[in-house]
Design an enzyme around this catalytic site. Structure first.
Site, PDB file in Angstrom:
ATOM      1  N   GLY A  42       0.784  -1.239   0.000  1.00  0.00           N
ATOM      2  CA  GLY A  42       0.000   0.000   0.000  1.00  0.00           C
ATOM      3  C   GLY A  42       0.811   1.283   0.000  1.00  0.00           C
ATOM      4  CD  GLU A  97       1.093   0.882   6.642  1.00  0.00           C
ATOM      5  OE1 GLU A  97       0.934   1.047   5.415  1.00  0.00           O
ATOM      6  OE2 GLU A  97       0.701  -0.131   7.224  1.00  0.00           O
ATOM      7  CG  ASP A  98      -1.660   1.870   3.020  1.00  0.00           C
ATOM      8  OD1 ASP A  98      -1.434   1.657   4.234  1.00  0.00           O
ATOM      9  OD2 ASP A  98      -2.169   1.005   2.283  1.00  0.00           O
ATOM     10  CG  ASP A 101      -8.458   0.444   9.804  1.00  0.00           C
ATOM     11  OD1 ASP A 101      -9.300   1.294  10.100  1.00  0.00           O
ATOM     12  OD2 ASP A 101      -8.752  -0.720   9.472  1.00  0.00           O
ATOM     13  CE  LYS A 129     -10.782   3.774   6.729  1.00  0.00           C
ATOM     14  NZ  LYS A 129     -11.060   2.353   6.412  1.00  0.00           N
ATOM     15  CG  PHE A 150     -13.033  -0.436   2.085  1.00  0.00           C
ATOM     16  CD1 PHE A 150     -12.350  -1.116   3.088  1.00  0.00           C
ATOM     17  CD2 PHE A 150     -12.573  -0.543   0.786  1.00  0.00           C
ATOM     18  CE1 PHE A 150     -11.235  -1.890   2.798  1.00  0.00           C
ATOM     19  CE2 PHE A 150     -11.461  -1.314   0.478  1.00  0.00           C
ATOM     20  CZ  PHE A 150     -10.795  -1.993   1.487  1.00  0.00           C
ATOM     21  CG  ASP A 157      -5.698  -3.822  -1.758  1.00  0.00           C
ATOM     22  OD1 ASP A 157      -5.372  -3.365  -0.648  1.00  0.00           O
ATOM     23  OD2 ASP A 157      -5.997  -5.017  -1.943  1.00  0.00           O
ATOM     24  NE  ARG A 163      -2.087  -3.244  -3.964  1.00  0.00           N
ATOM     25  CZ  ARG A 163      -2.236  -3.445  -2.660  1.00  0.00           C
ATOM     26  NH1 ARG A 163      -2.252  -2.418  -1.823  1.00  0.00           N
ATOM     27  NH2 ARG A 163      -2.366  -4.663  -2.177  1.00  0.00           N
TER      28      ARG A 163
HETATM   29  P1  IMP Z   1      -4.272  -1.635  10.883  1.00  0.00           P
HETATM   30  O1  IMP Z   1      -3.982  -0.198  11.226  1.00  0.00           O
HETATM   31  O2  IMP Z   1      -3.342  -2.616  11.542  1.00  0.00           O
HETATM   32  O3  IMP Z   1      -5.714  -1.972  11.201  1.00  0.00           O
HETATM   33  O4  IMP Z   1      -4.135  -1.906   9.337  1.00  0.00           O
HETATM   34  C1  IMP Z   1      -3.760  -0.972   8.400  1.00  0.00           C
HETATM   35  C2  IMP Z   1      -3.813  -1.604   7.029  1.00  0.00           C
HETATM   36  O5  IMP Z   1      -5.161  -1.973   6.718  1.00  0.00           O
HETATM   37  C3  IMP Z   1      -3.421  -0.610   5.967  1.00  0.00           C
HETATM   38  O6  IMP Z   1      -2.024  -0.628   5.707  1.00  0.00           O
HETATM   39  C4  IMP Z   1      -4.227  -1.068   4.776  1.00  0.00           C
HETATM   40  O7  IMP Z   1      -3.526  -2.069   4.076  1.00  0.00           O
HETATM   41  C5  IMP Z   1      -5.471  -1.680   5.380  1.00  0.00           C
HETATM   42  N1  IMP Z   1      -6.620  -0.731   5.322  1.00  0.00           N
HETATM   43  C6  IMP Z   1      -7.176  -0.069   6.340  1.00  0.00           C
HETATM   44  N2  IMP Z   1      -8.200   0.701   5.936  1.00  0.00           N
HETATM   45  C7  IMP Z   1      -8.292   0.530   4.601  1.00  0.00           C
HETATM   46  C8  IMP Z   1      -9.171   1.087   3.574  1.00  0.00           C
HETATM   47  O8  IMP Z   1     -10.073   1.909   3.806  1.00  0.00           O
HETATM   48  N3  IMP Z   1      -8.929   0.659   2.308  1.00  0.00           N
HETATM   49  C9  IMP Z   1      -7.949  -0.231   1.976  1.00  0.00           C
HETATM   50  N4  IMP Z   1      -7.114  -0.763   2.900  1.00  0.00           N
HETATM   51  C10 IMP Z   1      -7.286  -0.381   4.201  1.00  0.00           C
END
Ligand code: IMP
Length: 178
Positions: A42, A97-98, A101, A129, A150, A157, A163
């Site tokens: 990402g 990071e992209d 979450d 987020k 989302f 993706d 992407r």
């Molecule tokens: P977390 O913070 O460990 O929950 O995970 C983060 C990862 O979840 C990111 O690097 C993305 O790959 C994926 N992710 C979280 N939200 C989204 C979204 O809205 N669209 C696509 N991928 C997402």
């Protein structure tokens, strides 16, 4: 594109914000020894843009991780699919990071990288987020705060698609309900 419900952040807005982040990082790491660590896949688009807006010496490396657990939600336990190529001892690390979450992936990675004796570890995330956060992780450099929807594009993706979109968009629910 008909799979897109609406564009949330335009190409022009992305370009402007990434330039600002690059300037800020260049100032902050003037005396540093900076390595950008992109989290595959990402972060590839953001990292490629960001490194070209940084005007100090910088190297790059990549990690690829996957979350353990059956559901798509991050479990916080991370499996390393691809590790760094180079030692980070004594380096200033910026994890790129992209999107943050739940924050569980980054919390795990930050701890892991800190255990390898770098000089510093910080986080640059293009999107955040915060409503979904399950751990105390705050990006040190952030592009935009986004609502709990989302999103796809600019590296993000859905089932490995979208992407390549040059903007950040909300995916139409009809795509998951197919
Ligand atoms: P977390 O913070 O460990 O929950 O995970 C983060 C990862 O979840 C990111 O690097 C993305 O790959 C994926 N992710 C979280 N939200 C989204 C979204 O809205 N669209 C696509 N991928 C997402």
């Amino acid at each position: 594109m008909s799979d897109i419900e609406k564009i949330l952040i335009t190409e022009e807005q992305i370009k402007k914000r990434v330039k600002e982040l690059g300037e800020q990082i260049s100032r902050d790491y003037q005396d540093g020894n900076l390595v950008l660590i992109g989290i595959l896949k990402g972060a590839v688009v953001f990292l490629a843009d960001l490194m070209r807006e940084i005007n100090i010496d910088v190297t790059i490396d990549f990690m690829s991780v996957s979350s353990y657990g059956a559901d798509s939600e991050s479990s916080g336990v991370v499996r390393i699919l691809k590790d760094l190529e180079h030692s980070i001892e004594g380096r200033d690390i910026l994890i790129v990071e992209d999107i943050v979450d739940t924050g569980l992936t980054l919390a795990y990675l930050k701890d892991l990288l800190e255990s390898r004796n770098p000089r510093s570890v910080k986080i640059a995330a293009f999107l955040d987020k915060p409503e979904r956060r399950k751990t105390e992780i705050t990006p040190d450099y952030l592009g935009y705060t986004v609502p709990d929807e989302f999103l796809v594009g600019y590296g993000l993706d859905y089932a490995e698609l979208y992407r390549y979109l040059p903007y950040v968009a909300v995916l139409s629910p009809k795509v998951y309900n197919k």
